[in-house]
Design an enzyme around this catalytic site. Structure first.
Site, PDB file in Angstrom:
ATOM      1  N   GLY A  95       0.872  -1.342   0.158  1.00 48.80           N
ATOM      2  CA  GLY A  95      -0.077   0.204  -0.254  1.00 48.80           C
ATOM      3  C   GLY A  95       0.902   1.267   0.103  1.00 48.80           C
ATOM      4  O   GLY A  95       1.086   1.870  -1.003  1.00 48.80           O
ATOM      5  N   ILE A 122      -9.294  -0.901  -4.723  1.00 50.75           N
ATOM      6  CA  ILE A 122      -9.771  -0.002  -6.119  1.00 50.75           C
ATOM      7  C   ILE A 122     -11.030   0.773  -6.129  1.00 50.75           C
ATOM      8  O   ILE A 122     -11.965   0.055  -6.290  1.00 50.75           O
ATOM      9  CB  ILE A 122      -9.353  -0.836  -7.144  1.00 50.75           C
ATOM     10  CG1 ILE A 122      -8.177  -1.644  -6.952  1.00 50.75           C
ATOM     11  CG2 ILE A 122      -9.451  -0.059  -8.485  1.00 50.75           C
ATOM     12  CD1 ILE A 122      -6.861  -0.864  -6.734  1.00 50.75           C
ATOM     13  N   GLU A 142      -4.563   7.731  -1.362  1.00 50.55           N
ATOM     14  CA  GLU A 142      -3.606   8.319  -2.101  1.00 50.55           C
ATOM     15  C   GLU A 142      -2.728   8.862  -1.271  1.00 50.55           C
ATOM     16  O   GLU A 142      -1.920  10.030  -1.373  1.00 50.55           O
ATOM     17  CB  GLU A 142      -4.389   9.591  -2.748  1.00 50.55           C
ATOM     18  CG  GLU A 142      -5.331   8.910  -3.687  1.00 50.55           C
ATOM     19  CD  GLU A 142      -5.896   9.696  -4.913  1.00 50.55           C
ATOM     20  OE1 GLU A 142      -4.916  10.737  -5.326  1.00 50.55           O
ATOM     21  OE2 GLU A 142      -7.040   9.478  -5.404  1.00 50.55           O
ATOM     22  N   THR A 145      -1.289   7.786   2.929  1.00 48.00           N
ATOM     23  CA  THR A 145      -1.589   8.089   4.342  1.00 48.00           C
ATOM     24  C   THR A 145      -0.868   9.600   4.902  1.00 48.00           C
ATOM     25  O   THR A 145      -0.240   9.949   4.083  1.00 48.00           O
ATOM     26  CB  THR A 145      -1.197   6.865   5.265  1.00 48.00           C
ATOM     27  OG1 THR A 145       0.213   6.838   5.123  1.00 48.00           O
ATOM     28  CG2 THR A 145      -1.812   5.786   4.902  1.00 48.00           C
TER      29      THR A 145
HETATM   30  N1  CAA Z   1       7.838  12.422  -9.011  1.00 51.17           N
HETATM   31  C1  CAA Z   1       8.950  11.814  -9.667  1.00 51.17           C
HETATM   32  N2  CAA Z   1       9.699  10.856  -9.418  1.00 51.17           N
HETATM   33  C2  CAA Z   1       9.604  10.114  -8.084  1.00 51.17           C
HETATM   34  C3  CAA Z   1       8.683  10.723  -7.248  1.00 51.17           C
HETATM   35  C4  CAA Z   1       7.902  11.816  -7.643  1.00 51.17           C
HETATM   36  N3  CAA Z   1       6.881  12.501  -6.932  1.00 51.17           N
HETATM   37  N4  CAA Z   1       8.778  10.255  -6.072  1.00 51.17           N
HETATM   38  C5  CAA Z   1       9.641   9.115  -5.905  1.00 51.17           C
HETATM   39  N5  CAA Z   1      10.181   9.277  -7.380  1.00 51.17           N
HETATM   40  C6  CAA Z   1      11.163   8.423  -7.836  1.00 51.17           C
HETATM   41  C7  CAA Z   1      12.357   8.840  -7.180  1.00 51.17           C
HETATM   42  O1  CAA Z   1      13.099   9.945  -7.635  1.00 51.17           O
HETATM   43  C8  CAA Z   1      13.225   7.601  -7.433  1.00 51.17           C
HETATM   44  O2  CAA Z   1      13.812   7.432  -8.594  1.00 51.17           O
HETATM   45  P1  CAA Z   1      15.373   7.571  -9.114  1.00 51.17           P
HETATM   46  O3  CAA Z   1      16.059   6.311  -8.295  1.00 51.17           O
HETATM   47  O4  CAA Z   1      15.299   7.399 -10.429  1.00 51.17           O
HETATM   48  O5  CAA Z   1      15.861   8.907  -8.358  1.00 51.17           O
HETATM   49  C9  CAA Z   1      12.112   6.392  -7.460  1.00 51.17           C
HETATM   50  O6  CAA Z   1      10.896   7.241  -7.680  1.00 51.17           O
HETATM   51  C10 CAA Z   1      12.096   5.851  -6.048  1.00 51.17           C
HETATM   52  O7  CAA Z   1      11.648   6.905  -5.059  1.00 51.17           O
HETATM   53  P2  CAA Z   1      11.852   6.598  -3.359  1.00 51.17           P
HETATM   54  O8  CAA Z   1      13.341   6.044  -3.294  1.00 51.17           O
HETATM   55  O9  CAA Z   1      11.855   7.910  -2.899  1.00 51.17           O
HETATM   56  O10 CAA Z   1      10.737   5.552  -3.388  1.00 51.17           O
HETATM   57  P3  CAA Z   1      10.302   4.797  -1.849  1.00 51.17           P
HETATM   58  O11 CAA Z   1      10.187   3.530  -2.233  1.00 51.17           O
HETATM   59  O12 CAA Z   1      10.992   5.492  -0.730  1.00 51.17           O
HETATM   60  O13 CAA Z   1       8.828   5.418  -1.962  1.00 51.17           O
HETATM   61  C11 CAA Z   1       7.034   6.768  -1.227  1.00 51.17           C
HETATM   62  C12 CAA Z   1       8.428   6.945  -2.217  1.00 51.17           C
HETATM   63  C13 CAA Z   1       6.768   8.583  -1.245  1.00 51.17           C
HETATM   64  C14 CAA Z   1       6.805   6.456   0.102  1.00 51.17           C
HETATM   65  C15 CAA Z   1       6.071   6.393  -2.148  1.00 51.17           C
HETATM   66  O14 CAA Z   1       6.182   4.988  -2.331  1.00 51.17           O
HETATM   67  C16 CAA Z   1       4.451   6.625  -2.097  1.00 51.17           C
HETATM   68  O15 CAA Z   1       4.097   7.628  -2.458  1.00 51.17           O
HETATM   69  N6  CAA Z   1       3.787   5.540  -1.489  1.00 51.17           N
HETATM   70  C17 CAA Z   1       2.373   5.872  -1.252  1.00 51.17           C
HETATM   71  C18 CAA Z   1       1.585   5.262  -2.254  1.00 51.17           C
HETATM   72  C19 CAA Z   1       0.299   5.770  -2.382  1.00 51.17           C
HETATM   73  O16 CAA Z   1       0.043   7.007  -2.470  1.00 51.17           O
HETATM   74  N7  CAA Z   1      -0.595   4.685  -2.464  1.00 51.17           N
HETATM   75  C20 CAA Z   1      -2.065   5.006  -2.528  1.00 51.17           C
HETATM   76  C21 CAA Z   1      -2.658   4.204  -3.576  1.00 51.17           C
HETATM   77  S1  CAA Z   1      -3.635   5.048  -4.874  1.00 51.17           S
HETATM   78  C22 CAA Z   1      -5.032   5.386  -4.139  1.00 51.17           C
HETATM   79  O17 CAA Z   1      -5.355   5.377  -3.348  1.00 51.17           O
HETATM   80  C23 CAA Z   1      -6.081   5.585  -5.355  1.00 51.17           C
HETATM   81  C24 CAA Z   1      -7.528   5.479  -5.086  1.00 51.17           C
HETATM   82  O18 CAA Z   1      -8.291   4.496  -5.408  1.00 51.17           O
HETATM   83  C25 CAA Z   1      -8.312   6.593  -4.415  1.00 51.17           C
END
Ligand code: CAA
Length: 379
Positions: A131, A157, A363, A365
């Site tokens: 998640g 979803i 989207e 937490t």
């Molecule tokens: N824009 C562009 N690239 C990004 C980015 C962004 N905002 N955030 C991360 N990246 C890139 C990083 O630059 C990195 O790339 P490089 O290695 O090439 O530099 C890559 O992605 C990995 O980034 P991290 O190492 O920062 O990744 P992480 O594993 O530490 O995770 C996180 C980052 C912010 C925690 C991410 O996993 C996240 O946002 N998690 C939450 C997911 C989410 O929101 N889930 C909700 C589901 S959707 C939903 O709810 C829809 C619905 O039905 C209503």
């Protein structure tokens, strides 16, 4: 700095306000009670152009700005967050993702009907074991030449059963971690794709939340979005805009509950005067109004940055973090101001309180927003 909406934005805001009163309000309690998807209302939202608001007219969209979109989200969410989440997912996750990163073929075939509201989309990232930790995708897509073979399960979803077009994130090469992730367009009806039962939720009960199962689904190669390995960035970029939409939803839920509490406090009398004139209630209303205004400024600023073509990663996460907390705090106070009446369904505030909670979860937490914000400010 200009704190003034344009004529066009005011008109769109009013149209959404009218729609919420005339089309969403009747039946909202019943839809919540019976977990009924607002199908007719969503169809009308599509006809009004609210399902493809920011998509260019070339692809059947309304060609509006992000600020107009948040104004609509706010107004609809004051009354019915189950309907507004459909608007949010279709606009910010699905249409935005396809218009920004899809091929010409994908825009013609998939974006046009979605932007026109003829079809509904879903965004499929979350999994039973992934998640918040979005890089740990267990769903796999194996490259078979002309097509990918998709296997796995997606969870929580939104529009899970109602959608026709699904953007599915899957792992194509585990050894590459996030660089081995891709995003695919999957159609309802593809062999091996099944929709699980509807979740019985605390809030946004009218919204259609399901798990999805993919069992050897053949996804044509032309349905991969972007270059090989672009899927994780696609998901992150798309979610950045999604977070502004959910922040606007949270703002609307808070504002809706506040308006009800204010109206109630002005007409309900105790100890010989309207309860709004008792300081205990007046101070609550003052806090609520102030919190809502602060949330509104954050949400509008994030949308404005997006419209200016500037980075909105930080602003979007701040807006979502704060507005969702305000939604929770304000709806709890709105129930309190209503006293016993706040605890029964006819007065709407208990539903808004239940709906508010999801804005701190989906989207990303609140903890994920703090991760994004802290990374941005420390960087
Ligand atoms: N824009 C562009 N690239 C990004 C980015 C962004 N905002 N955030 C991360 N990246 C890139 C990083 O630059 C990195 O790339 P490089 O290695 O090439 O530099 C890559 O992605 C990995 O980034 P991290 O190492 O920062 O990744 P992480 O594993 O530490 O995770 C996180 C980052 C912010 C925690 C991410 O996993 C996240 O946002 N998690 C939450 C997911 C989410 O929101 N889930 C909700 C589901 S959707 C939903 O709810 C829809 C619905 O039905 C209503």
């Amino acid at each position: 700095m200009l704190f003034q909406l344009s004529e066009e934005q005011l008109m769109i805001q009013q149209a959404a306000r009218d729609f919420a009163q005339t089309e969403l309000k009747p039946g909202v309690i019943e839809r919540d009670e019976h977990q009924k998807f607002p199908a007719e209302q969503v169809k009308k939202l599509g006809e009004l152009g609210f399902l493809g608001m920011m998509v260019s007219e070339k692809y059947n969209g309304s060609g509006l700005d992000a600020l107009s979109y948040v104004l609509v989200m706010e107004e609809l969410s004051k009354i019915d967050a189950s309907a507004s989440v459909v608007v949010s997912v279709n606009n910010s996750l699905v249409c935005y993702g396809l218009e920004s990163y899809g091929s010409d073929f994908q825009k013609e075939k998939y974006l046009k009907p979605l932007a026109a509201g003829e079809k509904i989309g879903a965004f499929c990232l979350s999994e039973p074991e992934a998640g918040s930790d979005a890089t740990s995708q267990q769903t796999t897509a194996v490259d078979m030449g002309d097509y990918y073979l998709l296997n796995g399960t997606k969870n929580w979803i939104t529009n899970g059963n109602t959608a026709s077009t699904y953007l599915v994130i899957a792992q194509t090469d585990r050894s590459l971690r996030h660089k081995g992730i891709n995003a695919f367009i999957v159609e309802k009806g593809m062999e091996g794709f099944t929709v699980g039962p509807k979740e019985n939720k605390m809030g946004i009960r009218g919204s259609d939340t399901h798990s999805l199962m993919f069992n050897d689904v053949k996804v044509p190669k032309e349905n991969r979005i972007g270059e090989d390995g672009f899927g994780f960035k696609f998901a992150m970029k798309t979610l950045e805009g999604g977070r502004i939409g959910i922040a606007a939803q949270a703002l609307g839920i808070a504002a809706g509950a506040y308006e009800l509490a204010l109206g109630y406090a002005q007409q309900r009398k105790s100890f010989g005067k309207p309860i709004a004139e008792h300081q205990a209630i007046a101070f609550k209303l003052a806090d609520m109004a102030t919190q809502i205004e602060a949330a509104r400024l954050l949400v509008y600023k994030a949308a404005w940055l997006k419209d200016q073509g500037q980075s909105y990663t930080l602003a979007g996460s701040m807006a979502k973090l704060y507005a969702s907390k305000v939604a929770m705090d304000v709806t709890i106070e709105a129930v309190q101001i209503h006293g016993g009446y706040g605890f029964v369904k006819e007065y709407h505030v208990e539903r808004l309180m239940r709906d508010a909670k999801i804005t701190q979860i989906y989207e990303g937490t609140s903890e994920i927003q703090k991760m994004v914000i802290s990374r941005e400010i420390i960087r």
